[in-house]
Scaffold this motif. Sequence first.
Motif, PDB file in Angstrom:
ATOM      1  N   THR A 215       6.302   7.623   4.816  1.00  0.00           N
ATOM      2  CA  THR A 215       5.293   7.061   5.717  1.00  0.00           C
ATOM      3  C   THR A 215       4.122   8.015   5.884  1.00  0.00           C
ATOM      4  O   THR A 215       2.959   7.598   5.850  1.00  0.00           O
ATOM      5  CB  THR A 215       5.920   6.745   7.092  1.00  0.00           C
ATOM      6  N   GLN A 216       4.405   9.290   6.027  1.00  0.00           N
ATOM      7  CA  GLN A 216       3.339  10.280   6.143  1.00  0.00           C
ATOM      8  C   GLN A 216       2.484  10.285   4.878  1.00  0.00           C
ATOM      9  O   GLN A 216       1.257  10.309   4.952  1.00  0.00           O
ATOM     10  CB  GLN A 216       3.930  11.669   6.379  1.00  0.00           C
ATOM     11  N   MET A 217       3.119  10.240   3.713  1.00  0.00           N
ATOM     12  CA  MET A 217       2.375  10.229   2.460  1.00  0.00           C
ATOM     13  C   MET A 217       1.475   8.995   2.375  1.00  0.00           C
ATOM     14  O   MET A 217       0.304   9.095   2.018  1.00  0.00           O
ATOM     15  CB  MET A 217       3.311  10.251   1.263  1.00  0.00           C
ATOM     16  N   LEU A 218       2.012   7.842   2.725  1.00  0.00           N
ATOM     17  CA  LEU A 218       1.216   6.621   2.666  1.00  0.00           C
ATOM     18  C   LEU A 218       0.024   6.695   3.615  1.00  0.00           C
ATOM     19  O   LEU A 218      -1.092   6.288   3.258  1.00  0.00           O
ATOM     20  CB  LEU A 218       2.083   5.404   2.999  1.00  0.00           C
ATOM     21  N   ASN A 219       0.238   7.215   4.809  1.00  0.00           N
ATOM     22  CA  ASN A 219      -0.860   7.351   5.768  1.00  0.00           C
ATOM     23  C   ASN A 219      -1.962   8.265   5.242  1.00  0.00           C
ATOM     24  O   ASN A 219      -3.141   8.036   5.493  1.00  0.00           O
ATOM     25  CB  ASN A 219      -0.347   7.868   7.109  1.00  0.00           C
ATOM     26  N   GLU A 220      -1.585   9.292   4.504  1.00  0.00           N
ATOM     27  CA  GLU A 220      -2.572  10.228   3.965  1.00  0.00           C
ATOM     28  C   GLU A 220      -3.275   9.676   2.722  1.00  0.00           C
ATOM     29  O   GLU A 220      -4.421   9.990   2.466  1.00  0.00           O
ATOM     30  CB  GLU A 220      -1.887  11.548   3.605  1.00  0.00           C
ATOM     31  N   MET A 221      -2.577   8.856   1.939  1.00  0.00           N
ATOM     32  CA  MET A 221      -3.101   8.448   0.642  1.00  0.00           C
ATOM     33  C   MET A 221      -3.827   7.105   0.650  1.00  0.00           C
ATOM     34  O   MET A 221      -4.709   6.887  -0.174  1.00  0.00           O
ATOM     35  CB  MET A 221      -1.967   8.404  -0.375  1.00  0.00           C
ATOM     36  N   LEU A 222      -3.450   6.219   1.538  1.00  0.00           N
ATOM     37  CA  LEU A 222      -4.080   4.906   1.526  1.00  0.00           C
ATOM     38  C   LEU A 222      -5.423   4.963   2.248  1.00  0.00           C
ATOM     39  O   LEU A 222      -5.568   5.643   3.264  1.00  0.00           O
ATOM     40  CB  LEU A 222      -3.171   3.874   2.186  1.00  0.00           C
ATOM     41  N   PRO A 223      -6.399   4.243   1.722  1.00  0.00           N
ATOM     42  CA  PRO A 223      -7.730   4.270   2.342  1.00  0.00           C
ATOM     43  C   PRO A 223      -7.728   3.527   3.679  1.00  0.00           C
ATOM     44  O   PRO A 223      -6.892   2.652   3.921  1.00  0.00           O
ATOM     45  CB  PRO A 223      -8.602   3.531   1.316  1.00  0.00           C
ATOM     46  N   HIS A 224      -8.672   3.895   4.521  1.00  0.00           N
ATOM     47  CA  HIS A 224      -8.869   3.172   5.773  1.00  0.00           C
ATOM     48  C   HIS A 224      -9.720   1.949   5.456  1.00  0.00           C
ATOM     49  O   HIS A 224     -10.679   2.024   4.689  1.00  0.00           O
ATOM     50  CB  HIS A 224      -9.552   4.062   6.801  1.00  0.00           C
ATOM     51  N   ILE A 225      -9.369   0.838   6.057  1.00  0.00           N
ATOM     52  CA  ILE A 225     -10.037  -0.421   5.743  1.00  0.00           C
ATOM     53  C   ILE A 225     -10.643  -0.989   7.016  1.00  0.00           C
ATOM     54  O   ILE A 225      -9.966  -1.089   8.046  1.00  0.00           O
ATOM     55  CB  ILE A 225      -9.040  -1.431   5.146  1.00  0.00           C
ATOM     56  N   SER A 226     -11.910  -1.360   6.923  1.00  0.00           N
ATOM     57  CA  SER A 226     -12.578  -2.023   8.038  1.00  0.00           C
ATOM     58  C   SER A 226     -12.749  -3.489   7.684  1.00  0.00           C
ATOM     59  O   SER A 226     -13.285  -3.812   6.621  1.00  0.00           O
ATOM     60  CB  SER A 226     -13.949  -1.399   8.299  1.00  0.00           C
ATOM     61  N   VAL A 227     -12.292  -4.336   8.569  1.00  0.00           N
ATOM     62  CA  VAL A 227     -12.413  -5.775   8.364  1.00  0.00           C
ATOM     63  C   VAL A 227     -13.233  -6.351   9.511  1.00  0.00           C
ATOM     64  O   VAL A 227     -12.890  -6.136  10.681  1.00  0.00           O
ATOM     65  CB  VAL A 227     -11.019  -6.442   8.322  1.00  0.00           C
ATOM     66  N   PRO A 228     -14.310  -7.061   9.176  1.00  0.00           N
ATOM     67  CA  PRO A 228     -15.116  -7.682  10.243  1.00  0.00           C
ATOM     68  C   PRO A 228     -14.267  -8.655  11.068  1.00  0.00           C
ATOM     69  O   PRO A 228     -13.383  -9.340  10.535  1.00  0.00           O
ATOM     70  CB  PRO A 228     -16.207  -8.441   9.482  1.00  0.00           C
ATOM     71  N   ALA A 229     -14.511  -8.691  12.357  1.00  0.00           N
ATOM     72  CA  ALA A 229     -13.730  -9.540  13.252  1.00  0.00           C
ATOM     73  C   ALA A 229     -13.829 -11.011  12.879  1.00  0.00           C
ATOM     74  O   ALA A 229     -12.876 -11.770  13.078  1.00  0.00           O
ATOM     75  CB  ALA A 229     -14.181  -9.333  14.693  1.00  0.00           C
ATOM     76  N   ASP A 230     -14.944 -11.403  12.313  1.00  0.00           N
ATOM     77  CA  ASP A 230     -15.135 -12.815  11.981  1.00  0.00           C
ATOM     78  C   ASP A 230     -14.824 -13.126  10.514  1.00  0.00           C
ATOM     79  O   ASP A 230     -15.174 -14.182   9.994  1.00  0.00           O
ATOM     80  CB  ASP A 230     -16.560 -13.249  12.310  1.00  0.00           C
TER      81      ASP A 230
END
Length: 126
Positions: free
Chosen positions: A46-61
Amino acid sequence: MERAEVLKRVIGILTEAQEIRRAVEDGSDGDEAYDAASEIEPRVVTQMLNEMLPHISVPADAAPQEVAHLLAAALGPALYTMVSGFTLAFTSLAVAHDEGRTDVSSAEVLQSLALQVEAGRFDEGA
């Protein structure tokens, strides 16, 4: 995160999981050791995945199809690189095993692989 860094983290997670399992097995017996190691390893992953996966922004609409496209575009390359890293590590360990190599431990195979990654042997296009 660069491909080499992902490969090194994958090797690191396998090495750490192996060390955790050995430490637990050295401290307890059979099923008890397996159960304890099985509880620790998911935290490391889980720690590895949190460090390696990109952060994603999704518009509310965002429409569902747009969300799916954003997720696929962001996660696809990262997941491909992680799977490639696990495949590379598994293949390296399998080759040593299938060749009957008793002169090296699995930890040494992973260490050698990490040094090869550091030297750029698995860079894309190399």
